[in-house]
Design an enzyme around this catalytic site. Structure first.
Site, short mmCIF file in Angstrom:
data_model
loop_
_atom_site.label_atom_id
_atom_site.label_comp_id
_atom_site.label_asym_id
_atom_site.label_seq_id
_atom_site.Cartn_x
_atom_site.Cartn_y
_atom_site.Cartn_z
CG ASN A 9 19.05 25.67 -14.64
OD1 ASN A 9 18.70 26.49 -15.50
ND2 ASN A 9 18.18 25.06 -13.85
CE LYS A 11 17.60 27.16 -11.02
NZ LYS A 11 17.15 26.86 -9.67
CG HIS A 98 14.48 22.75 -13.09
ND1 HIS A 98 13.86 23.40 -12.07
CD2 HIS A 98 15.80 22.72 -12.78
CE1 HIS A 98 14.77 23.76 -11.17
NE2 HIS A 98 15.96 23.36 -11.57
CD GLU A 100 13.62 26.64 -10.38
OE1 GLU A 100 13.99 27.04 -11.49
OE2 GLU A 100 14.36 26.60 -9.38
CD GLU A 167 18.24 20.11 -10.26
OE1 GLU A 167 19.29 20.75 -10.17
OE2 GLU A 167 17.20 20.58 -10.72
N GLY A 173 18.06 26.09 -4.44
CA GLY A 173 18.02 27.52 -4.13
C GLY A 173 17.81 27.82 -2.66
CB SER A 212 22.22 24.33 -2.24
OG SER A 212 20.98 25.01 -2.15
P1 PGA Z 1 20.63 25.89 -7.14
O1 PGA Z 1 19.73 25.38 -8.35
O2 PGA Z 1 22.05 25.45 -7.41
O3 PGA Z 1 20.49 27.37 -7.12
O4 PGA Z 1 20.09 25.24 -5.90
C1 PGA Z 1 19.94 24.13 -8.94
C2 PGA Z 1 18.91 23.85 -9.99
O5 PGA Z 1 17.76 24.22 -9.80
O6 PGA Z 1 19.22 23.28 -11.06
#
Ligand code: PGA
Length: 251
Positions: A9, A11, A98, A100, A167, A173, A212
């Protein structure tokens, strides 16, 4: 057995040229990885370029995904993109709900459900993201949140072509991965919840973990019974680390 599903992903990262460079470098190095669904989700602007590079690299098995889709097919919805547009490019999956998008763009479970239905109507697979915040986990509400997000996100839909991404928001992140124990516990709960509504079909659904994920922790996650893959943000932006993740240690 469930085929592993590992998705990048990206983003809001990577321009068209950065996308082309990544894919040209990445694909030849994962040619032998044929036992995993390897998925890349670039931003909308890079999807066409990604599809074109993939076409040039004959024999590639990389699957293209989008990071969002609107639930209508066309019309006066400034800024939005429909499943028809994504399918035409060659997308096979779309990430939906997601955290976000739920957090910054006010996506509710109802909107998420409409998007899942739109994706399925258009023949796209839906990667439905669910997960609790730190406050919810600390207040012992994790299972309540997961149950609600599954039930509402999948309201009046079947499980055909659906992948669930667990998630935990506190792990995205932040460099703070859920322990394999925490992820397995949540994902076993998700499968049980799916079983209530979908019976044995629940055993076929891929439930992946995100938050992460790195080359250092992928092995310990992938050995867990109910973890069928990963949704990878930060560590998918570098060719080298995403290669290591898709080549996780098979036992
Ligand atoms: P990350 O993001 O691996 O940077 O924690 C995962 C995600 O949001 O899909």
């Amino acid at each position: 057995m469930r085929r592993p599903f590992i998705a990048a992903n990206w983003k809001m990262n990577k321009t068209i040229s950065e996308t082309q460079d990544f894919i040209s470098e990445f694909v030849p190095q994962v040619k032998e990885v044929t036992d995993v669904d390897i998925v890349i989700a670039p931003p909308f602007t890079s999807l066409t370029a990604a599809a074109e590079v993939l076409k040039l690299l004959v024999d590639t098995h990389i699957i293209l995904a989008a990071q969002d889709v609107f639930y209508e097919e066309k019309g006066a919805y400034t800024g939005e993109v429909s499943h028809i547009m994504l399918s035409e490019i060659g997308c096979k999956y779309v990430i939906i709900g997601h955290s976000e998008r739920r957090q910054y763009f006010n996506e509710t479970d109802e909107i998420v459900n409409k998007k899942v239905k739109a994706a399925k109507r258009g023949g796209l697979g839906a990667i439905l993201c669910i997960g609790e915040s730190l406050e919810e986990r600390e207040a012992d509400k994790t299972f309540d949140v997961l149950e609600r997000e599954i039930d509402r996100g999948l309201y009046e839909t079947d499980l055909e072509n659906v992948v669930i991404a667990y998630e935990p928001i506190w792990a995205i992140g932040t460099g703070k991965t859920a322990t394999p124990g925490q992820a397995q516990e949540a994902q076993a709960f998700i499968r049980e919840r799916l079983r209530v509504k979908y019976d044995n079909k629940a055993d076929e659904v891929r439930i992946i973990y995100g938050g992460s994920v790195t080359p250092d922790n992928i092995d310990s996650l992938m050995v867990c019974k109910d973890i069928d893959g990963a949704l990878v943000g930060g560590a998918s932006l570098k060719v080298e680390s995403f290669i290591k993740i898709v080549k996780f240690n098979r036992i």
